[in-house]
Motif scaffolding. Structure first.
Motif, PDB file in Angstrom:
ATOM      1  N   ARG A 116      -3.372  -0.584  -7.490  1.00 15.92           N
ATOM      2  CA  ARG A 116      -3.303   0.624  -6.663  1.00 15.92           C
ATOM      3  C   ARG A 116      -3.846   1.809  -7.453  1.00 15.92           C
ATOM      4  O   ARG A 116      -3.598   1.930  -8.661  1.00 15.92           O
ATOM      5  CB  ARG A 116      -1.852   0.955  -6.290  1.00 15.92           C
ATOM      6  CG  ARG A 116      -1.124  -0.101  -5.490  1.00 15.92           C
ATOM      7  CD  ARG A 116      -1.634  -0.171  -4.042  1.00 15.92           C
ATOM      8  NE  ARG A 116      -0.829  -1.085  -3.253  1.00 15.92           N
ATOM      9  CZ  ARG A 116      -1.067  -2.397  -3.128  1.00 15.92           C
ATOM     10  NH1 ARG A 116      -2.104  -2.950  -3.731  1.00 15.92           N
ATOM     11  NH2 ARG A 116      -0.276  -3.146  -2.389  1.00 15.92           N
ATOM     12  N   LEU A 170       0.207   0.524   5.375  1.00 17.92           N
ATOM     13  CA  LEU A 170       1.351  -0.394   5.373  1.00 17.92           C
ATOM     14  C   LEU A 170       1.256  -1.332   4.178  1.00 17.92           C
ATOM     15  O   LEU A 170       0.201  -1.903   3.919  1.00 17.92           O
ATOM     16  CB  LEU A 170       1.309  -1.273   6.631  1.00 17.92           C
ATOM     17  CG  LEU A 170       2.063  -0.791   7.855  1.00 17.92           C
ATOM     18  CD1 LEU A 170       1.907  -1.828   8.942  1.00 17.92           C
ATOM     19  CD2 LEU A 170       3.512  -0.576   7.530  1.00 17.92           C
ATOM     20  N   GLY A 171       2.344  -1.468   3.447  1.00 21.68           N
ATOM     21  CA  GLY A 171       2.353  -2.396   2.323  1.00 21.68           C
ATOM     22  C   GLY A 171       1.684  -1.848   1.075  1.00 21.68           C
ATOM     23  O   GLY A 171       1.513  -2.570   0.096  1.00 21.68           O
ATOM     24  N   PRO A 212      -5.540  -7.482  -4.895  1.00 20.56           N
ATOM     25  CA  PRO A 212      -4.448  -7.115  -3.987  1.00 20.56           C
ATOM     26  C   PRO A 212      -3.280  -6.365  -4.637  1.00 20.56           C
ATOM     27  O   PRO A 212      -2.566  -5.654  -3.945  1.00 20.56           O
ATOM     28  CB  PRO A 212      -3.981  -8.461  -3.420  1.00 20.56           C
ATOM     29  CG  PRO A 212      -4.641  -9.515  -4.223  1.00 20.56           C
ATOM     30  CD  PRO A 212      -5.837  -8.913  -4.864  1.00 20.56           C
ATOM     31  N   ASP A 213      -3.063  -6.508  -5.960  1.00 21.60           N
ATOM     32  CA  ASP A 213      -1.906  -5.863  -6.566  1.00 21.60           C
ATOM     33  C   ASP A 213      -2.219  -4.489  -7.175  1.00 21.60           C
ATOM     34  O   ASP A 213      -1.339  -3.759  -7.581  1.00 21.60           O
ATOM     35  CB  ASP A 213      -1.292  -6.764  -7.651  1.00 21.60           C
ATOM     36  CG  ASP A 213      -0.704  -8.017  -7.029  1.00 21.60           C
ATOM     37  OD1 ASP A 213      -0.218  -7.918  -5.881  1.00 21.60           O
ATOM     38  OD2 ASP A 213      -0.760  -9.071  -7.666  1.00 21.60           O
ATOM     39  N   THR A 254      16.561   2.313   1.178  1.00 24.16           N
ATOM     40  CA  THR A 254      16.031   1.404   2.185  1.00 24.16           C
ATOM     41  C   THR A 254      15.081   2.172   3.087  1.00 24.16           C
ATOM     42  O   THR A 254      15.080   3.401   3.108  1.00 24.16           O
ATOM     43  CB  THR A 254      17.155   0.768   3.015  1.00 24.16           C
ATOM     44  OG1 THR A 254      17.957   1.818   3.556  1.00 24.16           O
ATOM     45  CG2 THR A 254      18.034  -0.118   2.152  1.00 24.16           C
ATOM     46  N   SER A 255      14.282   1.434   3.818  1.00 21.56           N
ATOM     47  CA  SER A 255      13.239   2.068   4.624  1.00 21.56           C
ATOM     48  C   SER A 255      13.826   2.986   5.693  1.00 21.56           C
ATOM     49  O   SER A 255      14.745   2.614   6.405  1.00 21.56           O
ATOM     50  CB  SER A 255      12.403   0.986   5.286  1.00 21.56           C
ATOM     51  OG  SER A 255      11.629   1.566   6.296  1.00 21.56           O
ATOM     52  N   GLU A 313       3.952  -3.793  -8.268  1.00 18.18           N
ATOM     53  CA  GLU A 313       4.977  -2.987  -7.595  1.00 18.18           C
ATOM     54  C   GLU A 313       5.874  -2.318  -8.633  1.00 18.18           C
ATOM     55  O   GLU A 313       6.278  -1.167  -8.477  1.00 18.18           O
ATOM     56  CB  GLU A 313       5.787  -3.899  -6.674  1.00 18.18           C
ATOM     57  CG  GLU A 313       6.607  -3.134  -5.662  1.00 18.18           C
ATOM     58  CD  GLU A 313       7.358  -4.046  -4.693  1.00 18.18           C
ATOM     59  OE1 GLU A 313       6.811  -5.102  -4.319  1.00 18.18           O
ATOM     60  OE2 GLU A 313       8.495  -3.684  -4.337  1.00 18.18           O
ATOM     61  N   THR A 352      12.163   3.955   8.333  1.00 17.62           N
ATOM     62  CA  THR A 352      11.284   3.872   9.498  1.00 17.62           C
ATOM     63  C   THR A 352      12.059   4.045  10.801  1.00 17.62           C
ATOM     64  O   THR A 352      11.636   4.732  11.713  1.00 17.62           O
ATOM     65  CB  THR A 352      10.553   2.518   9.525  1.00 17.62           C
ATOM     66  OG1 THR A 352       9.783   2.412   8.344  1.00 17.62           O
ATOM     67  CG2 THR A 352       9.642   2.401  10.729  1.00 17.62           C
ATOM     68  N   LYS A 401      11.443   4.591  -4.316  1.00 15.65           N
ATOM     69  CA  LYS A 401      12.569   4.017  -5.055  1.00 15.65           C
ATOM     70  C   LYS A 401      12.561   4.533  -6.503  1.00 15.65           C
ATOM     71  O   LYS A 401      13.607   4.861  -7.058  1.00 15.65           O
ATOM     72  CB  LYS A 401      12.492   2.480  -5.061  1.00 15.65           C
ATOM     73  CG  LYS A 401      13.026   1.821  -3.785  1.00 15.65           C
ATOM     74  CD  LYS A 401      12.787   0.318  -3.844  1.00 15.65           C
ATOM     75  CE  LYS A 401      13.274  -0.396  -2.596  1.00 15.65           C
ATOM     76  NZ  LYS A 401      14.689  -0.760  -2.652  1.00 15.65           N
ATOM     77  N   ASP A 417      10.287   8.950   7.141  1.00 12.83           N
ATOM     78  CA  ASP A 417       9.144   8.153   7.569  1.00 12.83           C
ATOM     79  C   ASP A 417       8.792   8.649   8.966  1.00 12.83           C
ATOM     80  O   ASP A 417       9.549   8.445   9.910  1.00 12.83           O
ATOM     81  CB  ASP A 417       9.494   6.666   7.600  1.00 12.83           C
ATOM     82  CG  ASP A 417       8.300   5.805   8.009  1.00 12.83           C
ATOM     83  OD1 ASP A 417       7.396   6.326   8.686  1.00 12.83           O
ATOM     84  OD2 ASP A 417       8.281   4.611   7.666  1.00 12.83           O
ATOM     85  N   TYR A 425       6.188   7.832  10.793  1.00 12.19           N
ATOM     86  CA  TYR A 425       5.188   7.014  11.490  1.00 12.19           C
ATOM     87  C   TYR A 425       5.393   7.032  12.998  1.00 12.19           C
ATOM     88  O   TYR A 425       4.450   7.037  13.773  1.00 12.19           O
ATOM     89  CB  TYR A 425       5.221   5.563  10.987  1.00 12.19           C
ATOM     90  CG  TYR A 425       4.093   4.759  11.558  1.00 12.19           C
ATOM     91  CD1 TYR A 425       2.853   4.754  10.955  1.00 12.19           C
ATOM     92  CD2 TYR A 425       4.240   4.073  12.772  1.00 12.19           C
ATOM     93  CE1 TYR A 425       1.795   4.066  11.502  1.00 12.19           C
ATOM     94  CE2 TYR A 425       3.189   3.391  13.341  1.00 12.19           C
ATOM     95  CZ  TYR A 425       1.968   3.384  12.700  1.00 12.19           C
ATOM     96  OH  TYR A 425       0.915   2.717  13.250  1.00 12.19           O
ATOM     97  N   ARG A 476      -5.389   1.233  -1.929  1.00 11.30           N
ATOM     98  CA  ARG A 476      -5.520  -0.167  -2.324  1.00 11.30           C
ATOM     99  C   ARG A 476      -6.882  -0.411  -2.952  1.00 11.30           C
ATOM    100  O   ARG A 476      -7.857   0.222  -2.585  1.00 11.30           O
ATOM    101  CB  ARG A 476      -5.487  -1.077  -1.092  1.00 11.30           C
ATOM    102  CG  ARG A 476      -4.191  -1.242  -0.459  1.00 11.30           C
ATOM    103  CD  ARG A 476      -4.447  -1.946   0.880  1.00 11.30           C
ATOM    104  NE  ARG A 476      -3.168  -2.220   1.493  1.00 11.30           N
ATOM    105  CZ  ARG A 476      -2.411  -3.252   1.160  1.00 11.30           C
ATOM    106  NH1 ARG A 476      -2.812  -4.136   0.258  1.00 11.30           N
ATOM    107  NH2 ARG A 476      -1.241  -3.432   1.728  1.00 11.30           N
ATOM    108  N   GLU A 527      -9.607  -3.078  -2.716  1.00 13.09           N
ATOM    109  CA  GLU A 527      -9.849  -4.133  -1.725  1.00 13.09           C
ATOM    110  C   GLU A 527     -10.064  -5.511  -2.352  1.00 13.09           C
ATOM    111  O   GLU A 527      -9.885  -6.529  -1.708  1.00 13.09           O
ATOM    112  CB  GLU A 527     -11.043  -3.774  -0.829  1.00 13.09           C
ATOM    113  CG  GLU A 527     -10.762  -2.628   0.152  1.00 13.09           C
ATOM    114  CD  GLU A 527      -9.596  -2.905   1.133  1.00 13.09           C
ATOM    115  OE1 GLU A 527      -9.178  -4.073   1.258  1.00 13.09           O
ATOM    116  OE2 GLU A 527      -9.115  -1.936   1.747  1.00 13.09           O
TER     117      GLU A 527
END
Lengths: 144, 340
Positions: free
Chosen positions: A134, A36-37, A131-132, A58-59, A10, A61, A45, A78, A80, A126, A128
């Motif tokens: 990108r 998502l995520g 997981p970290d 902050t988000s 991140e 959404t 940021k 956002d 969505y 991502r 697959e």
């Protein structure tokens, strides 16, 4: 032309945002796409930091858009929850996209017809198996 | 002393609401658009986020609120309205209506911060509640721990650095295919699950012990779901929900009680949509009891966006001499404690 970046955490995604902010002059619109995520907010940021914004990002959404003052004004969307792109007219969408401000639109692919020509497209993919990790693709849309 | 009747107006997001409240505590009416059968009146379903919806609903909703309260416009002593935070187009409808009404009636106009309104919902449910106390305000859009020093003095002790608590519920529910809104869906599924099945991260910041971060928790849950899906294993949805909910509750409760202890207050209030989560309420009450702190929360209807809470907050602003002038505008990213 597509630029490709790889990040392993991140924090690295955040740092890439800081770096990308240097390329975002006043009037730039960015469509930010990823699951998502995936790290969309982390990247924003970083972009905000690079644009001289001191507030905590902050988000957006819930409110659809948050605005921040930095070296330039940053509008962080956002979309969505937008079902019909036409709904964006109701929140004064066109007012935000002006020559002085930077707009970053999370889930911008959902409202692509509403984005100004020449918008930058950033996709976060991502890996697959790890997981970290990108893959981040930065692409300038054709200007016609 | 003569009663003070406040007409409250709230249009910060999806709900159009108007309410009549006496002396900040007694609700004569609290009309919320989703509860009024106006679809038939206006022919069809209206778009979710359209401020046009507020334009169409605002006058009928105000009319209904006055009618239900049995109060005429002339009997209203002041008009209180949410001016932020929220969606600019939505806020503007309420602000414009409130200004027009107050101006034409020659009555004071009061501006109210939406989050401070959520906090005031507790005054309605608990007639004996008085400041000072500490309040956890958590909803789909906000997560704050606030110290309420007096009816009009607010200080933020902690806030989220990324996602709001309610938003984390919505996003996890989406990943698990449980539908919207996420809070009730996850609470239902969690009932049959084991809260200790998975250990999801609880984030703390050394420099700001009461701040929150729910983004890492969200990502941890999503990563786990993806990994299980890739292996083709069935998802233990109940256990995931229970463990996720416990992780959120742990952080909210620990930080709020920490803040209350530091300020030596004997009362904690919960406000906002997340206050409707029964696990959070029970867990907060249990942990607070160990510290001899009582926990209060509003009745369910007052946890969601409503105008009664705005009228209540407006009453105390009026008592404190805080009225707005005709230049009042919507402030979409208004912060707590800036209403002054």
């Amino acid at each position: 032309m597509v630029e490709k970046y790889l990040t392993g955490s991140e924090e690295e995604t955040f740092n890439l945002g800081v770096q990308l902010a240097r390329k975002l002059g006043p009037g730039t619109a960015v469509s930010l796409e990823g699951d998502l995520g995936a790290g969309k907010t982390a990247l924003v940021k970083g972009i905000a930091k690079g644009l001289g914004v001191r507030d905590t990002i902050t988000s957006p959404t819930f409110t659809i858009v948050n605005s921040y003052e930095g070296d330039v004004t940053l509008h962080h969307f956002d979309v969505y929850r937008i079902d019909d792109p036409e709904e964006l007219y109701e929140i004064g969408w066109e007012e935000y996209f002006n020559p002085n401000d930077v707009c970053v639109v999370e889930w911008g692919d959902r409202v692509s017809q509403m984005l100004p020509p020449g918008a930058l497209r950033i996709r976060i993919l991502r890996d697959e198996t790890q997981p970290d990790k990108r893959t981040i693709l930065v692409e300038r849309q054709d200007q016609e | 002393m003569k009663d003070t009747i406040i007409l409250g107006i709230e249009t910060s997001c999806d709900e159009t609401s108007a309410a009549v409240v006496v002396n900040g505590r007694q609700v004569l009416s609290n009309v919320i658009s989703s509860q009024v059968d106006l679809h038939a009146e206006y022919g069809g379903v209206v778009p979710e986020i359209a401020s046009r919806k507020h334009v169409e609903l605002i006058l009928p909703v105000i009319d209904n609120a006055l009618k239900e309260a049995g109060v005429s416009l002339e009997e209203v002593d002041a008009v209180a309205v949410t001016y932020g935070p929220g969606l600019v187009g939505a806020l503007l409808v309420g602000v414009a209506a409130a200004k027009a009404l107050a101006f034409s009636l020659n009555k004071p106009l009061i501006r109210v911060n939406h989050i401070e309104g959520h906090i005031a919902a507790n005054y309605i449910t608990h007639p004996d509640l008085e400041p000072p106390y500490v309040c956890l305000v958590a909803s789909g859009g906000h997560s704050h721990i606030v110290h309420i020093a007096s009816y009009t003095e607010f200080r933020v002790l902690g806030r989220t650095r990324d996602d709001a608590a309610g938003e984390a519920f919505d996003k996890i529910a989406r990943v698990l295919g449980l539908g919207y809104p996420g809070g009730p869906a996850i609470e239902r599924a969690a009932k049959a699950g084991n809260p200790e099945a998975f250990r999801f991260p609880r984030v703390k910041f050394a420099d700001a012990p009461y701040d929150f971060s729910f983004s890492g928790l969200k990502t941890a849950v999503i990563n786990m779901v993806h990994q299980l899906q890739q292996k083709g294993e069935p998802l233990p949805v109940e256990d995931i929900c229970a463990s996720f909910q416990q992780a959120v509750a742990d952080v909210l409760v620990e930080h709020t009680i920490g803040a209350a202890k530091e300020l030596k207050t004997d009362t904690i209030c919960i406000a906002g949509g997340v206050a409707a989560n029964s696990l959070l309420r029970e867990y907060m009450s249990k942990k607070a009891r160990e510290e001899h702190i009582r926990v209060l929360y509003p009745q369910l209807k007052l946890c969601t966006d409503n105008a009664a809470m705005i009228a209540s907050a407006g009453y105390y602003a009026l008592k404190n001499g805080c009225t707005a002038d005709w230049r009042l505008n919507a402030v979409p990213s208004l912060r707590i404690g800036e209403s002054g």
